[in-house]
Design an enzyme around this catalytic site. Structure first.
Site, PDB file in Angstrom:
ATOM      1  N   GLY A   1       0.876  -1.181  -0.158  1.00 45.71           N
ATOM      2  CA  GLY A   1       0.169   0.166   0.021  1.00 45.71           C
ATOM      3  C   GLY A   1       0.757   1.294  -0.025  1.00 45.71           C
ATOM      4  N   ALA A   2       2.265   1.044   0.349  1.00 45.55           N
ATOM      5  CA  ALA A   2       3.178   2.223   0.249  1.00 45.55           C
ATOM      6  C   ALA A   2       3.147   2.617  -0.986  1.00 45.55           C
ATOM      7  CB  ALA A   2       4.342   2.004   1.372  1.00 45.55           C
TER       8      ALA A   2
ATOM      9  N   MET B   1       6.370   3.997  -3.596  1.00 45.85           N
ATOM     10  CA  MET B   1       7.673   4.143  -4.017  1.00 45.85           C
ATOM     11  C   MET B   1       8.058   5.205  -5.077  1.00 45.85           C
ATOM     12  SD  MET B   1      10.323   0.905  -4.320  1.00 45.85           S
ATOM     13  CE  MET B   1      11.898   1.157  -4.589  1.00 45.85           C
ATOM     14  N   PRO B   2       8.727   6.090  -4.886  1.00 46.67           N
ATOM     15  CA  PRO B   2       8.975   6.991  -5.895  1.00 46.67           C
ATOM     16  C   PRO B   2       9.701   6.525  -7.116  1.00 46.67           C
ATOM     17  CG  PRO B   2       9.576   8.299  -3.888  1.00 46.67           C
ATOM     18  CD  PRO B   2       9.176   6.606  -3.618  1.00 46.67           C
TER      19      PRO B   2
ATOM     20  N   GLY C   1      14.568   7.535  -8.028  1.00 49.23           N
ATOM     21  CA  GLY C   1      15.633   7.508  -6.802  1.00 49.23           C
ATOM     22  C   GLY C   1      17.094   7.857  -7.129  1.00 49.23           C
ATOM     23  N   LEU C   2      17.903   8.281  -6.112  1.00 50.00           N
ATOM     24  CA  LEU C   2      19.371   8.346  -6.128  1.00 50.00           C
ATOM     25  C   LEU C   2      20.223   7.210  -6.050  1.00 50.00           C
ATOM     26  CD1 LEU C   2      21.312  10.818  -6.881  1.00 50.00           C
ATOM     27  CD2 LEU C   2      21.740  10.836  -4.540  1.00 50.00           C
ATOM     28  N   GLY C   3      20.980   6.799  -6.728  1.00 45.96           N
ATOM     29  CA  GLY C   3      21.641   5.613  -6.551  1.00 45.96           C
ATOM     30  C   GLY C   3      22.997   6.047  -5.752  1.00 45.96           C
TER      31      GLY C   3
ATOM     32  N   ASP D   1      18.745   5.181  -2.555  1.00 46.33           N
ATOM     33  CA  ASP D   1      18.989   3.820  -2.631  1.00 46.33           C
ATOM     34  C   ASP D   1      20.384   3.420  -1.993  1.00 46.33           C
ATOM     35  OD1 ASP D   1      18.489   0.888  -3.807  1.00 46.33           O
ATOM     36  OD2 ASP D   1      20.423   1.424  -4.330  1.00 46.33           O
TER      37      ASP D   1
ATOM     38  N   TYR E   1      28.208  -0.465   0.529  1.00 46.95           N
ATOM     39  CA  TYR E   1      28.719   0.998  -0.260  1.00 46.95           C
ATOM     40  C   TYR E   1      29.718   1.511   0.878  1.00 46.95           C
ATOM     41  CZ  TYR E   1      24.825  -0.479  -3.346  1.00 46.95           C
ATOM     42  OH  TYR E   1      23.874  -0.985  -4.332  1.00 46.95           O
TER      43      TYR E   1
ATOM     44  N   LYS F   1      20.375  -2.368   1.910  1.00 46.19           N
ATOM     45  CA  LYS F   1      20.415  -4.094   1.529  1.00 46.19           C
ATOM     46  C   LYS F   1      21.163  -4.574   2.523  1.00 46.19           C
ATOM     47  CE  LYS F   1      20.436  -2.124  -3.118  1.00 46.19           C
ATOM     48  NZ  LYS F   1      21.106  -0.828  -3.108  1.00 46.19           N
TER      49      LYS F   1
ATOM     50  N   HIS G   1      20.511  -8.201  -0.423  1.00 44.36           N
ATOM     51  CA  HIS G   1      21.274  -7.639  -1.797  1.00 44.36           C
ATOM     52  C   HIS G   1      21.717  -8.768  -2.884  1.00 44.36           C
ATOM     53  CE1 HIS G   1      24.414  -4.235  -2.525  1.00 44.36           C
ATOM     54  NE2 HIS G   1      24.073  -4.557  -3.699  1.00 44.36           N
TER      55      HIS G   1
END
Length: 316
Positions: free
Chosen positions: A10-11, A13-14, A17-19, A44, A49, A78, A111
């Site tokens: 139900g949420a 999610m744009p 996004g910015l990686g 993201d 990372y 992740k 991941h």
């Protein structure tokens, strides 16, 4: 509010996004603040990372300035492969939350389907350079991730770099409590992933494309590798719409209802990558771009090729 896709939870999610993979610690905070100023609300991230702490600083700065509220943002992280043992999952998530300075994530992804030997080393390898596996099954790891939803640490869970058989295994798991809300895969015109995308979408699983621009800054790129951003046919389509090639590549995914997470630390490009909602590719242009598919994969995680859960031997 930026254009978004509704998840099975139900949420929303744009779609853009910015990686943040390969965004150096010294640059990523400024990239995050520039992105929020440009209208981005989806970020993201990932433990592996090694820059989540700086990303958290950027997010906090913008919340303190009153530019955004936490609930306006959609933050993804992740679970890394060395934390697949059930008892390690919660701690890994809590470390990410502490670094990002958040009390919950909107989405937490496994991941890779590959479990690696637990320990400090992120990529534990044997003397042949192959990954040392953990004795884990990703269905058990999934159960530990479901507990994070129940504990309120994450709003939704999903997977990344899984093939359709592996996704099916999760969906068919006896006693499944929370189905995957999102699958993140490498996807661009050289790797269109039509079968996998349509499989996921038929199951109500949203798809996110990583490396939607073909990852031109990957460390192992060879000069003779094909380059999407320089492709004359894409340049031609871009010129027609008075857009950049990057904008066309991102728009291509959005028109398939696929979320994109282009990475950049350049403020001008961060802005440009978000300006993809004011034009539409024609059916013919979409077909032309689809025709570029050559099943060319940049991320093969070759050290995992001998792992029982290596995902890329399946057709899709």
């Amino acid at each position: 509010m930026a254009a978004s896709l509704q998840l099975c939870t139900g949420a929303r999610m744009p779609l853009v996004g910015l990686g943040t993979w390969k965004s150096a610690a010294g640059q990523v905070k400024a990239a995050v603040t520039a992105a929020i100023d440009a209208g981005y609300r989806h970020f993201d991230c990932a433990y592996v990372y090694q820059n989540e702490s700086e990303i958290g600083e950027g997010i906090q700065q913008k919340i303190k300035e009153g530019v955004v509220k936490r609930e306006d943002l959609f933050i993804v992280s992740k679970l890394w492969s060395t934390f697949h043992e059930k008892h390690l999952v919660k701690g890994a998530c809590q470390k990410t939350l502490a670094d990002l300075k958040l009390d919950y994530l909107d989405l937490y992804l496994m991941h890779w389907p590959l479990g690696f030997k637990a320990g400090e080393e992120l990529f534990p390898a044997d003397d042949k350079g192959m990954a040392i596996p953990s004795n884990t099954d990703f269905l058990d790891t999934w159960e530990a991730m479901e507990e994070l939803v129940d504990a309120g640490l994450v709003k939704a869970i999903g997977v990344s770099n899984f093939n359709h058989e592996q996704i099916e295994r999760v969906l068919n798991k006896p006693g499944l409590k929370h189905k995957p809300a999102n699958v993140q895969i490498e996807c661009n015109p050289y790797l269109t992933q039509e079968k996998l995308v349509s499989y996921c979408q038929s199951k109500g699983i949203a798809v996110t494309a990583y490396s939607p621009l073909g990852s031109p800054d990957r460390p192992w790129a060879k000069p003779e590798d094909p380059s999407l951003l320089d492709d004359p046919k894409i340049k031609e389509i871009a010129a027609k719409h008075n857009k950049s090639t990057a904008q066309v590549l991102l728009r291509f995914q959005i028109q398939r209802n696929v979320i994109v997470i282009p990475k950049s630390v350049t403020p001008q490009r961060i802005v440009e990558n978000f300006q993809v909602f004011d034009f539409k590719l024609t059916k013919e242009e979409m077909a032309t771009i689809f025709s570029f598919n050559r099943n060319w994969r940049v991320y093969t995680i070759s050290m995992g090729k001998t792992h029982k859960d290596y995902p890329f031997n399946a057709e899709y």
